[in-house]
Design an enzyme around this catalytic site. Structure first.
Site, short mmCIF file in Angstrom:
data_model
loop_
_atom_site.label_atom_id
_atom_site.label_comp_id
_atom_site.label_asym_id
_atom_site.label_seq_id
_atom_site.Cartn_x
_atom_site.Cartn_y
_atom_site.Cartn_z
N ASP A 147 -2.02 5.80 -5.02
CA ASP A 147 -2.34 4.92 -3.90
C ASP A 147 -2.64 3.51 -4.39
OD1 ASP A 147 -3.18 3.73 -1.57
OD2 ASP A 147 -4.97 4.97 -1.32
N ASP A 199 0.82 -1.20 0.00
CA ASP A 199 0.00 0.00 0.00
C ASP A 199 0.86 1.26 0.00
OD1 ASP A 199 -2.04 1.84 0.34
OD2 ASP A 199 -2.32 1.41 2.47
#
Length: 410
Positions: A300, A121
């Site tokens: 992201d 992430d």
């Protein structure tokens, strides 16, 4: 609050084994697996999962602002613009059975090593795993037991993280060895959870944990993220990692870029502030019309969708023919037979969103209408660019030079 100092947990005695000197390796690829989708079996949109994913992403990003201010003493530039805060290896990627269509890979932790499926992430900075003392919220996940590892050390510090609007995930901080395809970060700080928030429980999150790859300024532990630890310990030739999210060749490449995955040159966009991987988006174009210019964006990999400020998203859909979805939640719909076109420009180069990425699926109450993957998110004055866009490009994250590169997939 995103980081809550709870009662100090008494440290347990663990044996610590001196880490061996590890040889530097060139780039290595890590397979990634996609775990399902935001759509049902009939290709209609699963709005319950979609709305939970939106809430989780929003909470995560806003939590990062709190971490940044706590760690640096300065406000993140996005927060100043109006966001509101709340109280080298090759690894293939896979999606397992994830309702939100996220990508996971395998890491091993401890001595002897134990494997965990984690989501890599770039929208967070920390490693979180379910611990042996976790309550029923961790059921179904592979459990990390620090007492079973010869290289674990408890730090005597708690952690707390909010990913959705519930009580969050919380537990204790430890250090241990973390390995990805032969690349080992020694004494890596990780959060060992005693409770998992709703968004991390097995019904919503089939992986075991999160491995954050943003900058230390966003760390709730204020410690070096995993990839930075690899770089600091000389484990990679280059301080670069890269993602390909296009199945079936999806992978995370550690320590450089994989030339088999892209063609041509990279277009580089400088990171505007080292917290998130945030860059300037030169323009957003809809159906050939230049709708927005010079807007801020976070790249992201932990988000599936593309989120933007409500006014920006409304302007874009006005240009491409979308209408607000009756169900709310910042969604827009359009005729399934006329999928709009949109593109993002980074570093002077335009990158289109493929129709199959823009179209999430149809509304089961109105099958002629489909739902767009660009969603209006409340309280944000910036864009969050998730894997619906990133699956159409090869993306490199250059830590030392503070830049993100985009290239055409091979």
């Amino acid at each position: 609050m995103c980081f809550i100092l709870a009662a100090v947990i008494t440290a347990l005695p663990f044996f610590v084994v001196a880490a061996p000197q590890l040889a530097k390796q060139r780039g290595t690829a890590i397979p990634l697996t996609e775990l399902s989708s935001l759509v049902n079996a009939d290709k209609s949109v699963n709005f319950e999962v979609l709305n939970l994913h939106t809430a989780s992403t929003t909470a995560k990003i806003l939590c990062g602002f709190d971490n940044f201010e706590k760690n640096t003493g300065a406000s993140n530039t996005f927060a100043v613009q109006g966001a509101r805060k709340r109280d080298s290896g090759r690894l293939p990627l896979a999606t397992l059975s994830d309702p939100a269509n996220r990508w996971f890979g395998t890491v091993s932790v401890g001595t002897p090593p134990r494997n965990f499926a984690v989501m890599f992430d770039t929208g967070s900075s920390d490693l979180i795993l379910p611990g042996i003392q976790c309550d029923a919220s961790c059921n179904g996940h592979t459990i990390y037991d620090p007492e079973a590892s010869l290289t674990s050390t408890e730090l005597g510090r708690p952690f707390s993280a909010q990913f959705v609007g519930d009580e969050g995930a919380f537990g204790s901080q430890y250090t241990d060895n973390v390995t990805i395809v032969g690349l080992t970060a020694t004494r890596q700080t990780l959060g060992v959870a005693m409770h998992y928030s709703q968004g991390l429980q097995i019904g919503q999150f089939p992986g075991d944990g999160l491995l954050g790859m943003a900058f230390q300024a966003m760390s709730r532990y204020n410690q070096s993220p995993f990839f930075q630890t690899l770089v600091n310990e000389g484990q990679t030739d280059e301080s670069v990692f890269a993602f390909n999210f296009a199945a079936p060749r999806a992978e995370l490449y550690i320590g450089g870029t994989n030339p088999d995955m892209y063609t041509g040159d990279f277009t580089w966009a400088p990171v505007t502030q080292q917290g998130y991987w945030q860059v300037n988006i030169d323009s957003i174009v809809g159906n050939g019309q230049n709708v927005l210019t010079n807007v801020a964006g976070v790249i992201d990999t932990g988000s599936v969708l593309i989120y933007g400020p409500p006014s920006d998203v409304a302007a874009l859909y006005a240009a491409i023919g979308g209408t607000p979805f009756s169900g709310g939640q910042g969604l827009y719909s359009f005729p399934c037979g006329a999928v709009p076109s949109a593109s993002f420009t980074f570093g002077g180069t335009s990158f289109p969103i493929p129709a199959e990425s823009f179209n999430m699926g149809f509304d089961d109450d109105n099958p002629s209408q489909c739902v767009g993957s660009i969603v209006a998110a409340l309280h944000q004055e910036f864009w969050v660019i998730g894997t619906r866009f990133l699956s159409s490009v090869y993306t490199a994250f250059d830590v030392s030079n503070g830049r993100i590169g985009f290239a055409t997939l091979a």
